[in-house]
Design an enzyme around this catalytic site. Structure first.
Site, PDB file in Angstrom:
ATOM      1  N   CYS A  13       4.720   3.317 -14.070  1.00  0.00           N
ATOM      2  CA  CYS A  13       5.611   2.445 -14.722  1.00  0.00           C
ATOM      3  C   CYS A  13       4.989   1.708 -15.566  1.00  0.00           C
ATOM      4  CB  CYS A  13       6.010   1.171 -13.734  1.00  0.00           C
ATOM      5  SG  CYS A  13       7.064   1.698 -12.254  1.00  0.00           S
TER       6      CYS A  13
HETATM    7  C1  UGA Z   1       4.404  -1.334 -11.105  1.00  0.00           C
HETATM    8  C2  UGA Z   1       3.818  -3.346 -10.914  1.00  0.00           C
HETATM    9  O1  UGA Z   1       3.227  -3.778 -10.698  1.00  0.00           O
HETATM   10  C3  UGA Z   1       5.543  -3.789  -9.995  1.00  0.00           C
HETATM   11  O2  UGA Z   1       5.473  -4.948  -9.975  1.00  0.00           O
HETATM   12  C4  UGA Z   1       6.698  -3.257 -10.737  1.00  0.00           C
HETATM   13  O3  UGA Z   1       7.968  -3.691  -9.998  1.00  0.00           O
HETATM   14  C5  UGA Z   1       6.396  -1.408 -10.495  1.00  0.00           C
HETATM   15  O4  UGA Z   1       4.670  -1.129 -11.906  1.00  0.00           O
HETATM   16  C6  UGA Z   1       7.499  -0.944 -11.629  1.00  0.00           C
HETATM   17  O5  UGA Z   1       7.946  -1.202 -12.251  1.00  0.00           O
HETATM   18  O6  UGA Z   1       7.918   0.592 -10.612  1.00  0.00           O
HETATM   19  P1  UGA Z   1       2.828   0.600  -9.666  1.00  0.00           P
HETATM   20  O7  UGA Z   1       3.268   1.132 -11.562  1.00  0.00           O
HETATM   21  O8  UGA Z   1       3.437   0.773  -8.453  1.00  0.00           O
HETATM   22  O9  UGA Z   1       3.572  -0.581  -9.686  1.00  0.00           O
HETATM   23  O10 UGA Z   1       2.009  -0.233  -9.454  1.00  0.00           O
HETATM   24  P2  UGA Z   1       0.592  -1.707  -9.457  1.00  0.00           P
HETATM   25  O11 UGA Z   1      -0.125  -2.308  -8.892  1.00  0.00           O
HETATM   26  O12 UGA Z   1       1.237  -2.034 -10.934  1.00  0.00           O
HETATM   27  O13 UGA Z   1      -0.611  -0.585 -10.110  1.00  0.00           O
HETATM   28  C7  UGA Z   1      -0.615   0.252 -11.357  1.00  0.00           C
HETATM   29  C8  UGA Z   1      -2.185   0.977 -11.234  1.00  0.00           C
HETATM   30  O14 UGA Z   1      -3.035  -0.872 -11.906  1.00  0.00           O
HETATM   31  C9  UGA Z   1      -3.155   1.637 -10.470  1.00  0.00           C
HETATM   32  O15 UGA Z   1      -3.085   2.640 -10.657  1.00  0.00           O
HETATM   33  C10 UGA Z   1      -4.222   0.641  -9.795  1.00  0.00           C
HETATM   34  O16 UGA Z   1      -4.736   0.908  -9.469  1.00  0.00           O
HETATM   35  C11 UGA Z   1      -4.392  -0.532 -11.309  1.00  0.00           C
HETATM   36  N1  UGA Z   1      -4.873  -1.711 -11.194  1.00  0.00           N
HETATM   37  C12 UGA Z   1      -3.709  -2.390 -10.469  1.00  0.00           C
HETATM   38  C13 UGA Z   1      -6.179  -1.817 -12.071  1.00  0.00           C
HETATM   39  O17 UGA Z   1      -6.942  -0.920 -12.637  1.00  0.00           O
HETATM   40  N2  UGA Z   1      -6.634  -3.024 -11.784  1.00  0.00           N
HETATM   41  C14 UGA Z   1      -5.950  -4.108 -10.948  1.00  0.00           C
HETATM   42  O18 UGA Z   1      -6.757  -5.111 -10.868  1.00  0.00           O
HETATM   43  C15 UGA Z   1      -4.941  -3.757 -11.128  1.00  0.00           C
END
Ligand code: UGA
Length: 425
Positions: free
Chosen positions: A266
């Site tokens: 996403c």
């Molecule tokens: C993301 C959004 O957070 C959701 O709100 C949205 O609904 C979703 O996309 C979507 O469009 O369907 P998601 O892809 O499931 O959700 O995962 P996230 O929790 O956003 O994490 C994404 C990536 O960022 C992961 O690889 C995570 O490890 C990384 N991340 C997250 C970091 O490197 N640092 C952080 O502080 C947070």
């Protein structure tokens, strides 16, 4: 209400089960017969925290959710949520073929229905798609008029994989982008029990709210990684810096975890979609392009660190802990482990991989090019160096790394005694 859901992936099925457990009668439509069978037996086609029990209770006990491969069944419902996948088909473009197919089927089903029906787009589509593609297809296939014979809304999802059930029941906000007021009113009623502010707006604004939200989260992560890279050169602990920054309510503590960057299907896709849309309009989105560029380079820094510590990597065994793009999911789409493994293979190193949930998916794309382990301990024991890519809880056990060289791509370990330990940031 009688709700139908088109597409039974993470978003569709969690949304369907969530509505079913809130008292609605739900039918999930998916063209994959295997998935339909699994769902009707109360078995989730994917791993998601707390989801198995939610699904089986809706299917087995309450019988409020069932699945079908027949799109005509949507005519029995009052409202259809489109939750099909919109993957990236290239560096720039989003593949909306599933939206087109699903919308066509829904239009054909609506042609045979006499009463008012609502179609809600929950899949992430770039701003303008509902007006320019979805509505014309629905009108053409149903011989009906949007806003009069059937209603339309865009209701973006904000579910995070690994926390999707929690996110469904505890949303921060509900966005209703309505084409017609009647549809907005009905959607607001469906969401009335949720304790979250509801924003009613037009459909293009709703589409943009989703993209802007994901692009902002991506920007926060690339920002903190850039500061983390500078901190590393200066010998400053980025995590201490981020913690202090996060006490400012304007900054907030969320999405400030420095490390390997953002993966998944996403955040990268939605940032790319915005870039592509902006360029089509003659605007150069420099910030968003930099966000993706920082993120592209970040995982490779892990391999550079391994090289700096071990010299030539040829023939060296490197344990890769974590293939899922984040903990608590078996999804490997956009996983940062993949570019790391590809880089290691280029150097003729030997990756030994382990993940608590994602090995089956990993095998589908990595095949025999890597070695697989049955546990983190086994992978670590067989390796010359350990790369922690995903911060699963089970990787937090310091004991398994004793005497080993560890490069942590996240902040998985908090103490480093007895380990030759270094973080990417
Ligand atoms: C993301 C959004 O957070 C959701 O709100 C949205 O609904 C979703 O996309 C979507 O469009 O369907 P998601 O892809 O499931 O959700 O995962 P996230 O929790 O956003 O994490 C994404 C990536 O960022 C992961 O690889 C995570 O490890 C990384 N991340 C997250 C970091 O490197 N640092 C952080 O502080 C947070």
């Amino acid at each position: 209400m009688n709700i139908s859901i088109a597409g039974s992936g993470y978003v569709g099925l969690v949304t369907g089960a969530g509505f079913a457990s809130n008292g609605h009668k739900v039918i999930c439509i998916d063209t994959d017969e295997n998935k339909v069978n699994q769902i009707n037996h109360g078995i989730s086609p994917f791993y998601e925290v707390d989801f198995d029990s939610l699904l089986s209770s809706c299917v087995n006990r309450k019988r409020s959710l069932k699945a079908s491969a027949d799109y005509q069944e949507i005519a029995e419902s009052d409202i259809t949520f489109i939750c099909v996948n919109t993957p990236n088909n290239s560096e720039q473009d989003v593949d909306i073929s599933q939206i087109i197919d699903s919308t066509t089927e829904i239009g054909l089903a609506l042609a045979k229905k006499n009463s008012y029906h609502i179609v809600v787009i929950k899949s992430t589509v770039s701003p303008g798609t509902t007006e320019s593609i979805v509505i014309p297809i629905l009108e053409k296939c149903s011989f009906k008029k949007a806003g009069t014979d059937f209603g339309i809304a865009v209701n973006p999802e904000f579910l995070q994989e690994g926390r999707a059930v929690h996110c469904f029941f505890n949303p921060d906000r509900i966005i209703i982008g309505e084409y017609d007021r009647r549809t907005g009113d009905i959607l607001q009623e469906i969401y009335q029990d949720f304790l979250a502010p509801t924003i009613r707006t037009d459909i293009r604004t709703a589409e943009m709210i989703k993209h802007a939200s994901n692009a902002f989260l991506a920007t926060k992560i690339s920002f903190i990684n850039e500061i983390g890279n500078i901190c590393k050169k200066l010998g400053i602990d980025i995590y201490e810096v981020a913690e202090a920054m996060s006490l400012d309510y304007r900054i907030s503590p969320h999405f400030l975890e420095a490390g390997l960057g953002f993966g998944g299907s996403c955040l990268p896709k939605d940032a790319r979609t915005l870039i592509s849309a902006a360029k089509d309009l003659g605007y150069e989105p420099q910030l968003l392009q930099a966000v993706l560029e920082v993120n592209r380079k970040q995982p490779l820094r892990m391999v550079e660190l391994a090289r700096a510590k071990m010299g030539n990597l040829k023939g060296k065994r490197l344990a890769i802990l974590g293939i899922a793009f984040k903990p608590n999911t078996n999804d490997i789409r956009g996983s940062l482990a993949i570019p790391i493994i590809e880089e290691l293979l280029k150097e003729r190193a030997i990756p030994i991989i382990y993940d608590p949930q994602a090995l089956e998916n990993a095998r589908k794309i990595l095949g025999e090019r890597v070695l697989y382990s049955n546990s983190a301990k086994e992978a670590v024991d067989k390796s010359d160096c350990v790369l922690i890519v995903t911060d699963w809880d089970e990787f937090k056990d310091r004991e398994i790394y004793r005497g080993k060289m560890v490069i942590d791509g996240r902040r998985t370990l908090l103490e480093k005694q007895g380990i030759n330990y270094e973080r990417v940031c």
